[in-house]
Design a protein around this motif. Structure first.
Motif, mmCIF file in Angstrom:
data_model
loop_
_atom_site.group_PDB
_atom_site.id
_atom_site.type_symbol
_atom_site.label_atom_id
_atom_site.label_comp_id
_atom_site.label_asym_id
_atom_site.label_seq_id
_atom_site.Cartn_x
_atom_site.Cartn_y
_atom_site.Cartn_z
ATOM 1 N N ALA A 164 0.842 -1.198 0.000
ATOM 2 C CA ALA A 164 0.000 0.000 0.000
ATOM 3 C C ALA A 164 0.872 1.242 0.000
ATOM 4 O O ALA A 164 1.756 1.385 0.850
ATOM 5 C CB ALA A 164 -0.919 0.005 1.220
ATOM 6 N N ALA A 214 -2.746 5.007 -0.402
ATOM 7 C CA ALA A 214 -3.944 4.284 -0.849
ATOM 8 C C ALA A 214 -5.148 4.547 0.051
ATOM 9 O O ALA A 214 -6.046 3.707 0.160
ATOM 10 C CB ALA A 214 -3.653 2.788 -0.888
ATOM 11 N N THR A 231 -8.779 3.854 -1.354
ATOM 12 C CA THR A 231 -9.185 2.525 -1.823
ATOM 13 C C THR A 231 -8.861 1.414 -0.830
ATOM 14 O O THR A 231 -9.409 0.313 -0.939
ATOM 15 C CB THR A 231 -8.494 2.187 -3.155
ATOM 16 N N LEU A 232 -7.989 1.681 0.116
ATOM 17 C CA LEU A 232 -7.500 0.633 1.019
ATOM 18 C C LEU A 232 -8.625 -0.033 1.803
ATOM 19 O O LEU A 232 -8.658 -1.269 1.934
ATOM 20 C CB LEU A 232 -6.473 1.216 1.993
ATOM 21 N N SER A 268 3.900 5.734 2.956
ATOM 22 C CA SER A 268 2.837 6.619 2.459
ATOM 23 C C SER A 268 2.909 7.979 3.140
ATOM 24 O O SER A 268 3.365 8.107 4.280
ATOM 25 C CB SER A 268 1.465 5.988 2.723
ATOM 26 N N THR A 282 -2.824 6.532 4.857
ATOM 27 C CA THR A 282 -2.753 5.073 4.724
ATOM 28 C C THR A 282 -2.279 4.408 6.006
ATOM 29 O O THR A 282 -2.854 3.402 6.455
ATOM 30 C CB THR A 282 -1.826 4.689 3.557
ATOM 31 N N ASP A 333 -3.546 -6.113 -4.262
ATOM 32 C CA ASP A 333 -3.088 -4.733 -4.129
ATOM 33 C C ASP A 333 -4.133 -3.907 -3.391
ATOM 34 O O ASP A 333 -5.294 -4.306 -3.265
ATOM 35 C CB ASP A 333 -2.797 -4.137 -5.500
ATOM 36 N N ASP A 336 -5.833 -1.414 -4.096
ATOM 37 C CA ASP A 336 -6.944 -0.788 -4.818
ATOM 38 C C ASP A 336 -7.805 -1.825 -5.538
ATOM 39 O O ASP A 336 -8.701 -1.466 -6.303
ATOM 40 C CB ASP A 336 -6.448 0.262 -5.816
#
Length: 237
Positions: free
Chosen positions: A3, A6, A9-10, A34, A38, A83, A85
């Motif tokens: 990540a 993210a 979307t995480l 990040s 995140t 991943d 996302d």
């Protein structure tokens, strides 16, 4: 789960793992330094579920090294990838566990490529895959696949662009027993910032894999490269 920045979307990705009907797993989330929210999201999820193991890298190393950090720390019998996302459907792990119980060493499935505008396309995986088939192009959706660590050992990725493609080539070069689950078990998010969206870089990465990593001759590389380009076009038609 690597990540990097993210935060938008995480949560959806993590919740798709927590919602699996098969619940005997560990989820290793690697924050690749990040700069957004995140890290806090990862910590909040880890506080809620003890199956989530956060890993925080000290410097940004890229997706391959982030995955490798998780692979080194993993303790499970199998390794699967997602991943930060993308999304697994709720029966993904259960279906693959059944396939492993039937003797498979690598399991993969169909998946859906979806865009933020709501459009989507199903990617149907081949019924069977071997090393030669894989040379024609990466037909293993990384977010759908898993392999048996107890039988094959751990495979690590190189930071060469198509790191997952090279890893699967290395695995299938060992003539593994693979099995396709003929269902859509995952959803792959396509965006303008996706690595796969940069077509010219992908072409260079693939040629490098054929010539410098797999060690194919020039004419053999040309043959498989043409097959790769044709397959990539058909995947998106």
């Amino acid at each position: 789960m690597p990540a990097f920045n993210a935060e938008f979307t995480l949560a959806e990705s993590v919740q798709s793992v927590l919602g699996q009907t098969f619940d005997s797993y560990e989820l290793l989330i690697v924050d690749d330094c990040s700069t957004d929210g995140t890290r806090d999201l990862i910590l909040s999820f880890a506080a809620l579920d003890q199956r989530i193991r956060p890993i925080f890298l000290e410097e940004n190393c890229g997706v391959a090294n982030a995955r490798n950090a998780a692979i080194r720390c993993s303790e499970g019998r199998y390794i699967a990838f997602l991943d930060a996302d993308d999304v697994w459907l709720e029966n993904k792990l259960a279906c693959q566990a059944d396939a492993f119980d039937q003797g498979a060493e690598v399991v993969y499935s169909d998946f859906v490529r979806f865009h933020n505008d709501g459009s989507e396309k199903t990617v149907v995986s081949p019924d069977s895959v071997d090393f030669k088939t894989l040379l024609h192009g990466n037909c293993i959706g990384n977010l759908t696949a898993a392999y048996n660590v107890s039988k094959l050992g751990k495979f690590y990725q190189e930071s060469i662009g198509h790191e997952d493609y090279l890893m699967w080539l290395q695995i299938f070069r060992r003539k593994v027993k693979s099995k396709r689950v003929p269902e859509k078990l995952a959803r792959y998010r396509v965006s303008n910032t996706s690595v796969s969206a940069n077509k010219m870089k992908a072409v260079v990465w693939t040629w490098n894999i054929y010539r410098n990593k797999v060690g194919l001759g020039f004419f053999s590389s040309c043959y498989h490269f043409v097959r790769y380009i044709f397959g990539a076009i058909m995947k998106r038609v």
